[in-house]
Design a protein around this motif. Structure first.
Motif, mmCIF file in Angstrom:
data_model
loop_
_atom_site.group_PDB
_atom_site.id
_atom_site.type_symbol
_atom_site.label_atom_id
_atom_site.label_comp_id
_atom_site.label_asym_id
_atom_site.label_seq_id
_atom_site.Cartn_x
_atom_site.Cartn_y
_atom_site.Cartn_z
ATOM 1 N N PRO A 226 -31.003 19.213 -4.554
ATOM 2 C CA PRO A 226 -30.513 19.349 -3.184
ATOM 3 C C PRO A 226 -30.537 18.023 -2.429
ATOM 4 O O PRO A 226 -31.395 17.177 -2.658
ATOM 5 N N ALA A 227 -29.555 17.860 -1.551
ATOM 6 C CA ALA A 227 -29.522 16.702 -0.660
ATOM 7 C C ALA A 227 -30.324 17.018 0.600
ATOM 8 O O ALA A 227 -30.711 18.166 0.849
ATOM 9 N N HIS A 228 -30.569 15.987 1.417
ATOM 10 C CA HIS A 228 -31.440 16.149 2.584
ATOM 11 C C HIS A 228 -30.779 15.596 3.847
ATOM 12 O O HIS A 228 -30.100 14.566 3.805
ATOM 13 N N ILE A 229 -31.015 16.279 4.937
ATOM 14 C CA ILE A 229 -30.624 15.805 6.266
ATOM 15 C C ILE A 229 -31.853 15.929 7.152
ATOM 16 O O ILE A 229 -32.438 17.014 7.259
ATOM 17 N N SER A 230 -32.264 14.843 7.757
ATOM 18 C CA SER A 230 -33.428 14.893 8.643
ATOM 19 C C SER A 230 -33.075 14.257 9.981
ATOM 20 O O SER A 230 -32.233 13.353 10.059
ATOM 21 N N PHE A 231 -33.722 14.724 11.030
ATOM 22 C CA PHE A 231 -33.457 14.223 12.381
ATOM 23 C C PHE A 231 -34.531 14.750 13.322
ATOM 24 O O PHE A 231 -35.321 15.643 12.959
ATOM 25 N N LEU A 248 -23.660 26.359 7.956
ATOM 26 C CA LEU A 248 -23.717 24.950 7.578
ATOM 27 C C LEU A 248 -23.941 24.759 6.080
ATOM 28 O O LEU A 248 -23.905 23.628 5.593
ATOM 29 N N GLY A 249 -24.199 25.829 5.358
ATOM 30 C CA GLY A 249 -24.482 25.687 3.938
ATOM 31 C C GLY A 249 -25.882 25.170 3.667
ATOM 32 O O GLY A 249 -26.143 24.603 2.602
ATOM 33 N N ILE A 250 -26.801 25.349 4.622
ATOM 34 C CA ILE A 250 -28.177 24.878 4.481
ATOM 35 C C ILE A 250 -28.968 25.872 3.639
ATOM 36 O O ILE A 250 -28.894 27.087 3.848
ATOM 37 N N THR A 251 -29.733 25.358 2.680
ATOM 38 C CA THR A 251 -30.533 26.230 1.818
ATOM 39 C C THR A 251 -31.964 26.390 2.299
ATOM 40 O O THR A 251 -32.620 27.383 1.979
ATOM 41 N N VAL A 261 -36.099 18.873 8.836
ATOM 42 C CA VAL A 261 -35.554 18.472 7.544
ATOM 43 C C VAL A 261 -34.789 19.662 6.974
ATOM 44 O O VAL A 261 -35.344 20.758 6.827
ATOM 45 N N LEU A 262 -33.520 19.441 6.654
ATOM 46 C CA LEU A 262 -32.664 20.459 6.071
ATOM 47 C C LEU A 262 -32.328 20.061 4.636
ATOM 48 O O LEU A 262 -32.148 18.874 4.350
ATOM 49 N N THR A 263 -32.244 21.024 3.739
ATOM 50 C CA THR A 263 -31.771 20.761 2.379
ATOM 51 C C THR A 263 -30.477 21.528 2.154
ATOM 52 O O THR A 263 -30.282 22.612 2.711
ATOM 53 N N THR A 264 -29.603 20.943 1.333
ATOM 54 C CA THR A 264 -28.295 21.534 1.115
ATOM 55 C C THR A 264 -27.743 21.143 -0.237
ATOM 56 O O THR A 264 -28.038 20.055 -0.747
ATOM 57 N N ASP A 265 -26.951 22.037 -0.803
ATOM 58 C CA ASP A 265 -26.212 21.720 -2.028
ATOM 59 C C ASP A 265 -24.786 21.296 -1.705
ATOM 60 O O ASP A 265 -24.008 20.999 -2.623
ATOM 61 N N ARG A 266 -24.435 21.268 -0.410
ATOM 62 C CA ARG A 266 -23.077 20.908 0.025
ATOM 63 C C ARG A 266 -23.200 19.886 1.146
ATOM 64 O O ARG A 266 -22.980 20.178 2.309
ATOM 65 N N LEU A 267 -23.574 18.664 0.762
ATOM 66 C CA LEU A 267 -23.964 17.667 1.749
ATOM 67 C C LEU A 267 -22.852 17.370 2.741
ATOM 68 O O LEU A 267 -23.081 17.338 3.957
ATOM 69 N N GLN A 268 -21.645 17.102 2.283
ATOM 70 C CA GLN A 268 -20.572 16.744 3.207
ATOM 71 C C GLN A 268 -20.283 17.884 4.186
ATOM 72 O O GLN A 268 -20.143 17.666 5.395
ATOM 73 N N HIS A 269 -20.190 19.107 3.676
ATOM 74 C CA HIS A 269 -19.925 20.264 4.535
ATOM 75 C C HIS A 269 -21.040 20.438 5.571
ATOM 76 O O HIS A 269 -20.773 20.644 6.770
ATOM 77 N N SER A 270 -22.287 20.350 5.126
ATOM 78 C CA SER A 270 -23.415 20.569 6.029
ATOM 79 C C SER A 270 -23.508 19.479 7.086
ATOM 80 O O SER A 270 -23.731 19.753 8.264
ATOM 81 N N ALA A 271 -23.360 18.214 6.652
ATOM 82 C CA ALA A 271 -23.454 17.104 7.598
ATOM 83 C C ALA A 271 -22.330 17.162 8.625
ATOM 84 O O ALA A 271 -22.560 16.938 9.831
#
Length: 327
Positions: A226-231, A248-251, A261-271
């Protein structure tokens, strides 16, 4: 992969030591001509035991292995002149000079490179008169590599080639290995430096408990993580007011203080969805970090299962003492 171009082939390879300890448990993979393949492994994974079978240093307990179309153990005479092997330790006579060591080795090598050329390739051209016992650990690794390259090998086995090298020496070795690969040499590399595998490997495999857990390009291996988005949200803005995660497709999501911190298998869609939401609601996402997974994360995820199976009985297992640890 075109089977006509397979230079290294392992099929259901197994290696069992005295007492019944199975160090290699059904390993299968192949390496194409001119490819650089990295073999990584968790603690006690069996990668050195595997490489020794490929080098012909020991027979397989079962399964088959072919290097350049031959069994490297039973048909050693057909394979050995065409391969180069860099072991973890060379065991050089300490009283010989660097030049004497290379000349001695060249006397046992078919169509060996000139001594000066081999030493220049690994950055030891000015150290020829120095005795082996006076070399640093990193210089001994360079000497190991010089000897592996003496016979102009078609297939090169490198077992932890940059251990003990400083950053400059490591990068110089990377450039040399790339040049060898680009000239058509097939390279099988083991390393505990994940950055080294990322930098060099066309494909790689990660071993765990004697088996291959995952194989493919670096991108292939990372894609399964999984990819990560944090803020951080502004003060007073509750995380519960984020848009619905399923949109957002967040897992998964975690909150530590103000950090999310969010994890996702669809980084572009989620971001994209998150940034559009923040824009439309006038929300500033502070310390925003959007990133794909890394090879380290893939490795650690596999290594994280290391405690889930019982370890072999230490009274019966007779794995080689030099089986390395990747941490």
């Amino acid at each position: 992969m075109n089977t006509d171009h397979r230079v290294i082939e392992a099929s259901d390879l197994r290696r069992v030591y005295g007492g019944g300890f199975e160090a290699v448990r059904g390993v299968s993979f192949s390496v194409a001509r001119g490819e650089l393949f990295a073999l990584l492994g968790t603690n006690g994974a069996g990668k050195t035991s595997t490489v020794e079978l490929l080098e012909g240093l020991a027979p397989a307990s079962s399964g088959t292995v072919r290097v350049l179309g031959h069994d490297p153990h039973t048909q050693r005479a057909a394979v050995r002149p065409r391969i180069g092997v860099m072991l973890q330790e060379g065991g050089f006579p300490s009283e010989l000079t660097v030049t004497e060591t290379v000349r001695m080795w060249a006397g046992c090598t078919s169509e060996a490179r000139p001594t000066a050329e081999a030493l220049d390739m690994v950055g030891l051209g000015s150290r020829g008169r120095v005795r082996v016992k006076q070399l640093s650990g990193g210089e001994r690794r360079r000497l190991d590599l010089a000897l592996a390259l003496l016979g102009r090998p078609e297939v090169l086995f490198l077992d932890e080639p940059t251990t003990g090298l400083d950053a400059e020496g490591r990068h110089d070795t990377w450039e040399l290995v790339r040049a060898l690969r680009d000239s058509g040499t097939t390279v099988l590399l083991t390393t505990h430096y994940l950055q080294e595998a990322e930098e060099l490997a066309d494909r790689l495999a990660i071993m765990h408990r004697g088996q291959i857990s995952v194989t493919g390009t670096v991108a292939d291996v990372i894609a399964h993580q999984p990819a990560h988005i944090s803020f951080e949200l502004p003060s007073g803005h509750p995380g519960a007011q984020l848009p619905p995660l399923e949109h957002l497709g967040i897992t998964s999501q975690t909150h530590t203080g103000r950090k999310t911190v969010l994890t996702t298998d669809r980084l572009q869609h989620s971001a994209t969805g998150l940034l559009l939401w923040a824009r439309d609601h006038g929300v500033e996402l502070r310390d925003l970090d959007i990133r794909s997974a890394t090879l380290e994360e893939a490795f650690l995820r596999i290594a994280g299962h290391a405690g889930t199976e019982p370890a072999p009985d230490s009274d019966t297992a007779e794995a080689p003492a030099h089986e390395e640890t990747l941490v």
